[in-house]
Design a protein around this motif. Sequence first.
Motif, PDB file in Angstrom:
ATOM      1  N   LEU A 122     -10.974  -1.351  18.127  1.00 14.24           N
ATOM      2  CA  LEU A 122     -10.267  -1.170  16.876  1.00 14.24           C
ATOM      3  C   LEU A 122     -11.299  -0.850  15.806  1.00 14.24           C
ATOM      4  O   LEU A 122     -12.346  -1.501  15.730  1.00 14.24           O
ATOM      5  N   SER A 123     -11.032   0.165  15.038  1.00 16.58           N
ATOM      6  CA  SER A 123     -11.895   0.458  13.893  1.00 16.58           C
ATOM      7  C   SER A 123     -10.985   0.752  12.702  1.00 16.58           C
ATOM      8  O   SER A 123      -9.850   1.195  12.860  1.00 16.58           O
ATOM      9  N   TRP A 124     -11.487   0.472  11.534  1.00 13.54           N
ATOM     10  CA  TRP A 124     -10.672   0.680  10.353  1.00 13.54           C
ATOM     11  C   TRP A 124     -11.556   0.986   9.147  1.00 13.54           C
ATOM     12  O   TRP A 124     -12.753   0.708   9.148  1.00 13.54           O
ATOM     13  N   ARG A 125     -10.939   1.559   8.152  1.00 15.88           N
ATOM     14  CA  ARG A 125     -11.612   1.788   6.874  1.00 15.88           C
ATOM     15  C   ARG A 125     -10.539   1.900   5.805  1.00 15.88           C
ATOM     16  O   ARG A 125      -9.362   2.109   6.093  1.00 15.88           O
ATOM     17  N   VAL A 126     -10.955   1.757   4.573  1.00 16.34           N
ATOM     18  CA  VAL A 126     -10.053   1.908   3.440  1.00 16.34           C
ATOM     19  C   VAL A 126     -10.548   3.080   2.608  1.00 16.34           C
ATOM     20  O   VAL A 126     -11.716   3.128   2.216  1.00 16.34           O
ATOM     21  N   ASP A 127      -9.675   4.023   2.382  1.00 11.00           N
ATOM     22  CA  ASP A 127      -9.993   5.191   1.556  1.00 11.00           C
ATOM     23  C   ASP A 127      -9.240   5.055   0.242  1.00 11.00           C
ATOM     24  O   ASP A 127      -8.105   4.581   0.205  1.00 11.00           O
ATOM     25  N   LEU A 128      -9.870   5.516  -0.789  1.00  7.21           N
ATOM     26  CA  LEU A 128      -9.218   5.565  -2.095  1.00  7.21           C
ATOM     27  C   LEU A 128      -8.822   7.001  -2.332  1.00  7.21           C
ATOM     28  O   LEU A 128      -9.671   7.891  -2.417  1.00  7.21           O
ATOM     29  N   GLN A 129      -7.530   7.238  -2.365  1.00  7.32           N
ATOM     30  CA  GLN A 129      -7.044   8.591  -2.572  1.00  7.32           C
ATOM     31  C   GLN A 129      -6.590   8.726  -4.010  1.00  7.32           C
ATOM     32  O   GLN A 129      -5.854   7.899  -4.527  1.00  7.32           O
ATOM     33  N   THR A 130      -7.046   9.799  -4.596  1.00  2.12           N
ATOM     34  CA  THR A 130      -6.655  10.071  -5.979  1.00  2.12           C
ATOM     35  C   THR A 130      -5.458  10.998  -5.980  1.00  2.12           C
ATOM     36  O   THR A 130      -5.129  11.617  -4.963  1.00  2.12           O
ATOM     37  N   ALA A 131      -4.823  11.120  -7.116  1.00  2.00           N
ATOM     38  CA  ALA A 131      -3.661  11.993  -7.243  1.00  2.00           C
ATOM     39  C   ALA A 131      -4.039  13.429  -6.925  1.00  2.00           C
ATOM     40  O   ALA A 131      -3.275  14.152  -6.290  1.00  2.00           O
ATOM     41  N   ALA A 132      -5.226  13.844  -7.324  1.00  2.00           N
ATOM     42  CA  ALA A 132      -5.640  15.222  -7.092  1.00  2.00           C
ATOM     43  C   ALA A 132      -5.838  15.502  -5.597  1.00  2.00           C
ATOM     44  O   ALA A 132      -5.474  16.573  -5.115  1.00  2.00           O
ATOM     45  N   SER A 133      -6.365  14.527  -4.829  1.00  2.00           N
ATOM     46  CA  SER A 133      -6.635  14.780  -3.419  1.00  2.00           C
ATOM     47  C   SER A 133      -5.357  14.744  -2.577  1.00  2.00           C
ATOM     48  O   SER A 133      -5.299  15.337  -1.518  1.00  2.00           O
ATOM     49  N   ARG A 134      -4.316  14.060  -3.053  1.00  2.00           N
ATOM     50  CA  ARG A 134      -3.051  14.008  -2.299  1.00  2.00           C
ATOM     51  C   ARG A 134      -2.078  15.088  -2.734  1.00  2.00           C
ATOM     52  O   ARG A 134      -1.092  15.320  -2.049  1.00  2.00           O
ATOM     53  N   GLY A 135      -2.333  15.690  -3.845  1.00  2.00           N
ATOM     54  CA  GLY A 135      -1.383  16.674  -4.354  1.00  2.00           C
ATOM     55  C   GLY A 135      -0.109  16.021  -4.845  1.00  2.00           C
ATOM     56  O   GLY A 135       0.926  16.642  -4.920  1.00  2.00           O
ATOM     57  N   ASP A 136      -0.198  14.737  -5.159  1.00  2.00           N
ATOM     58  CA  ASP A 136       0.970  13.962  -5.580  1.00  2.00           C
ATOM     59  C   ASP A 136       0.600  13.289  -6.895  1.00  2.00           C
ATOM     60  O   ASP A 136      -0.149  12.336  -6.918  1.00  2.00           O
ATOM     61  N   ALA A 137       1.139  13.781  -7.964  1.00  2.00           N
ATOM     62  CA  ALA A 137       0.765  13.256  -9.280  1.00  2.00           C
ATOM     63  C   ALA A 137       1.231  11.818  -9.469  1.00  2.00           C
ATOM     64  O   ALA A 137       0.667  11.086 -10.272  1.00  2.00           O
ATOM     65  N   GLY A 138       2.227  11.370  -8.696  1.00  2.55           N
ATOM     66  CA  GLY A 138       2.773  10.034  -8.888  1.00  2.55           C
ATOM     67  C   GLY A 138       2.093   8.954  -8.058  1.00  2.55           C
ATOM     68  O   GLY A 138       2.349   7.781  -8.268  1.00  2.55           O
ATOM     69  N   HIS A 139       1.254   9.302  -7.087  1.00  2.00           N
ATOM     70  CA  HIS A 139       0.706   8.266  -6.210  1.00  2.00           C
ATOM     71  C   HIS A 139      -0.804   8.398  -6.081  1.00  2.00           C
ATOM     72  O   HIS A 139      -1.326   9.446  -5.778  1.00  2.00           O
ATOM     73  N   SER A 140      -1.465   7.322  -6.324  1.00  2.00           N
ATOM     74  CA  SER A 140      -2.881   7.232  -5.990  1.00  2.00           C
ATOM     75  C   SER A 140      -3.151   5.779  -5.670  1.00  2.00           C
ATOM     76  O   SER A 140      -2.453   4.889  -6.129  1.00  2.00           O
ATOM     77  N   GLY A 141      -4.124   5.522  -4.853  1.00  2.00           N
ATOM     78  CA  GLY A 141      -4.416   4.143  -4.488  1.00  2.00           C
ATOM     79  C   GLY A 141      -5.071   4.083  -3.130  1.00  2.00           C
ATOM     80  O   GLY A 141      -5.260   5.099  -2.461  1.00  2.00           O
ATOM     81  N   PRO A 142      -5.378   2.878  -2.727  1.00  2.00           N
ATOM     82  CA  PRO A 142      -6.072   2.722  -1.444  1.00  2.00           C
ATOM     83  C   PRO A 142      -5.146   2.967  -0.253  1.00  2.00           C
ATOM     84  O   PRO A 142      -3.952   2.692  -0.303  1.00  2.00           O
ATOM     85  N   VAL A 143      -5.736   3.503   0.804  1.00  2.00           N
ATOM     86  CA  VAL A 143      -5.030   3.737   2.055  1.00  2.00           C
ATOM     87  C   VAL A 143      -5.903   3.190   3.179  1.00  2.00           C
ATOM     88  O   VAL A 143      -7.086   3.515   3.265  1.00  2.00           O
ATOM     89  N   ALA A 144      -5.312   2.338   3.999  1.00  2.00           N
ATOM     90  CA  ALA A 144      -6.038   1.796   5.148  1.00  2.00           C
ATOM     91  C   ALA A 144      -5.787   2.697   6.346  1.00  2.00           C
ATOM     92  O   ALA A 144      -4.645   3.009   6.673  1.00  2.00           O
ATOM     93  N   LEU A 145      -6.873   3.104   6.986  1.00  2.00           N
ATOM     94  CA  LEU A 145      -6.781   3.914   8.200  1.00  2.00           C
ATOM     95  C   LEU A 145      -7.254   3.046   9.361  1.00  2.00           C
ATOM     96  O   LEU A 145      -8.356   2.498   9.328  1.00  2.00           O
ATOM     97  N   VAL A 146      -6.419   2.903  10.368  1.00  2.00           N
ATOM     98  CA  VAL A 146      -6.717   2.052  11.522  1.00  2.00           C
ATOM     99  C   VAL A 146      -6.653   2.915  12.774  1.00  2.00           C
ATOM    100  O   VAL A 146      -5.673   3.625  12.997  1.00  2.00           O
ATOM    101  N   GLU A 147      -7.717   2.840  13.585  1.00  2.00           N
ATOM    102  CA  GLU A 147      -7.723   3.549  14.858  1.00  2.00           C
ATOM    103  C   GLU A 147      -7.767   2.525  15.984  1.00  2.00           C
ATOM    104  O   GLU A 147      -8.660   1.680  16.032  1.00  2.00           O
ATOM    105  N   LEU A 148      -6.767   2.602  16.883  1.00  2.00           N
ATOM    106  CA  LEU A 148      -6.680   1.704  18.031  1.00  2.00           C
ATOM    107  C   LEU A 148      -7.081   2.471  19.283  1.00  2.00           C
ATOM    108  O   LEU A 148      -6.617   3.590  19.508  1.00  2.00           O
ATOM    109  N   GLU A 149      -7.945   1.866  20.081  1.00  2.00           N
ATOM    110  CA  GLU A 149      -8.302   2.432  21.372  1.00  2.00           C
ATOM    111  C   GLU A 149      -7.567   1.619  22.434  1.00  2.00           C
ATOM    112  O   GLU A 149      -7.795   0.420  22.588  1.00  2.00           O
TER     113      GLU A 149
END
Length: 190
Positions: A122-149
């Motif tokens: 299992l590996s994971w990380r938290v990314d901070l996505q901004t409104a500009a990187s998501r193309g969504d002016a209403g949402h920005s915030g942390p996103v947890a990405l989890v990879e299960l083997e």
Amino acid sequence: MADDEAAKSLSALLNGIAQKVYYNNTEVTEEQLRGELYPELPPEEFRALHERMAGLLKSIATADMDHAQLEAFLTAQTKRQGGGGVTAEQAAALSRFWKSQRARVRESLLARSRWEPGLRGLSWRVDLQTAASRGDAGHSGPVALVELELGRAGQDSEFVCLEFDEAKVNHVLKKMADIQKSIDGFVHRA
């Protein structure tokens, strides 16, 4: 010489029980063991001996007894009054069997308790996505990405990638806390 034959028959019985119960050998049956090892013993007496030895092996295997625990257990069994105890010869046979088969029986029990496919990593990380990187002016915030083997014994791994926003992470954490509470409740009742 008769004691030597009795010890061999009991050792063979213990091995037969292990083959049937722990090593999934469906060819070994109680009737076959009786016919080959104790043909002179009435069926009821053989069944009682078989059940007693199977029960003792189950107790020993379930506790994964080390040498000291095994000796203490067998000493207590030889001192039991009535039909539930064992003779010194039976205790010696159980001790010899367990010393030679402990690792194999333990591995068999562990293999049965594994879920398939199993979690290999299992590996994971938290990314901070901004409104500009998501193309969504209403949402920005942390996103947890989890990879299960995940994988089954003897097969290549498969990878599953999951993405959680803050609300989903909180939901997962709450569910895990509920699971822990259930486990704790069960352990304290037992």
